[in-house]
Write an enzyme that holds these catalytic residues in place. Structure first.
Site, mmCIF file in Angstrom:
data_model
loop_
_atom_site.group_PDB
_atom_site.id
_atom_site.type_symbol
_atom_site.label_atom_id
_atom_site.label_comp_id
_atom_site.label_asym_id
_atom_site.label_seq_id
_atom_site.Cartn_x
_atom_site.Cartn_y
_atom_site.Cartn_z
ATOM 1 N N HIS A 143 2.210 4.384 0.038
ATOM 2 C CA HIS A 143 2.309 4.018 -1.330
ATOM 3 C C HIS A 143 1.504 5.136 -2.120
ATOM 4 O O HIS A 143 0.727 5.788 -1.319
ATOM 5 C CB HIS A 143 1.892 2.567 -1.698
ATOM 6 C CG HIS A 143 2.856 1.520 -1.392
ATOM 7 N ND1 HIS A 143 3.044 1.027 -0.401
ATOM 8 C CD2 HIS A 143 3.872 0.960 -2.087
ATOM 9 C CE1 HIS A 143 3.968 0.063 -0.101
ATOM 10 N NE2 HIS A 143 4.295 -0.037 -1.394
ATOM 11 N N LYS A 147 -2.856 2.580 -5.737
ATOM 12 C CA LYS A 147 -2.635 1.321 -5.330
ATOM 13 C C LYS A 147 -3.931 0.546 -4.483
ATOM 14 O O LYS A 147 -4.409 1.291 -3.868
ATOM 15 C CB LYS A 147 -1.460 1.263 -3.963
ATOM 16 C CG LYS A 147 -1.410 -0.295 -3.686
ATOM 17 C CD LYS A 147 0.075 -0.090 -2.843
ATOM 18 C CE LYS A 147 0.412 -1.949 -2.168
ATOM 19 N NZ LYS A 147 0.440 -2.636 -3.094
#
Ligand code: NAD
Length: 262
Positions: A143, A147
């Site tokens: 990701h 994050k």
């Protein structure tokens, strides 16, 4: 439908406002963390939770795990459907979410897109079929660098599905690898690995490996709109439902064959 968006200044918050409007709904307002440096959206009213919740049919909540208990309390006297997409929740957050579900319709999902939820069903089946004694299994996810939780909520959904298929307890089977620098892989575990790079929206791969072969299933999200669309659809389906905890599979039609899905 009248919609409220918690965390309206966030990446998901902004996508949710756009998708709700595209679907013809009215965004009554949103909340934001006053401490964030990110710019507030110019065209959405910023309101306190107490001034927003009573005036909407559904709340879309993609914020931060630290908000969940406070947000759950906002539904303690009934009110709109709560579409909860925030990930990284801790054990102490479970009871407040369940209490809220005693008063309003709650749809909590770590992933609102079609593909990962479809993959979870396949992963459950592979967990049943591929014995732990023969196949190691790992979930690798990547990701964007901002994050704040790892592994991703979607990776955990996939891991839970495999654990269910294998009939093992995630509490003992999940291996997050934090101390793996000085030890070998333990037997019968479900391994997780997380990469945080650039602006990648979300990639997941499930890897089953035996002595002789490897099976890889992968999924990639190109645009976070897929989550926002799923969340808006979830809100549409939850409005008017009695209090309770509902399943994303039903919203996405994964509980029935393609011909009957809609
Ligand atoms: P983000 O950091 O861009 O946005 C989160 C926003 O919430 C920020 O603007 C932050 O300031 C705000 N916030 C924090 N505390 C708040 C509070 N008390 N009141 C109001 N706002 C508050 O992150 P993001 O990429 O938009 O993701 C948000 C959450 O949604 C994360 O938990 C992420 O993992 C999750 N997520 C879930 C799905 C899914 O399908 N379920 C998909 C993508 C992201």
């Amino acid at each position: 439908m009248r919609v409220g968006v918690f965390g309206v200044a966030g990446r998901m918050g902004r996508a949710l406002v756009e998708e709700a409007r595209l679907a013809g709904h009215v965004v009554v307002g949103g909340t934001m963390n006053p401490a964030t440096a990110r710019e507030r959206p110019a065209d959405v009213a910023i309101l306190d939770i107490g001034d927003l919740v009573p005036h909407v049919d559904a709340v879309l909540d993609f914020t931060h795990a630290g908000t969940v208990q406070n947000h759950a309390a906002a539904f303690a006297k009934g009110g709109p459907a709560w579409i909860l997409g925030t990930t990284g929740l801790g054990a102490a957050d479970e009871a407040p979410v369940e209490r809220a579900a005693g008063h309003v319709a709650v749809l909590r999902a770590a992933h609102f897109g079609f593909g990962i939820n479809l993959l979870a069903g396949i992963a459950r089946r592979l967990g049943e079929l591929l014995a732990a004694a023969e196949f190691d299994v790992d979930i690798v996810e990547t990701h964007h660098r901002q994050k704040v939780d790892a592994p991703s909520g979607s990776a955990l959904v996939l891991g839970m599905a495999i654990a269910e298929g294998r009939g093992v307890d995630p509490a003992t089977a999940f291996d997050f690898g934090a101390d793996r620098r000085h030890r070998a892989r333990a037997a019968d575990t479900i391994g997780f690995a997380s990469l945080r790079s650039g602006q990648i929206v979300g990639e997941h791969e499930i890897v089953f490996t035996s002595q002789d072969e490897q099976i890889r299933l992968s999924h990639r999200v190109f645009d976070r709109r897929t989550f926002a669309k799923g969340a808006v659809k979830a809100a549409e389906k939850m409005v008017g439902r009695p209090p309770g905890l509902y399943s994303i599979d039903e919203v996405l039609g994964l509980d029935r064959p393609a011909a009957k899905r809609r």
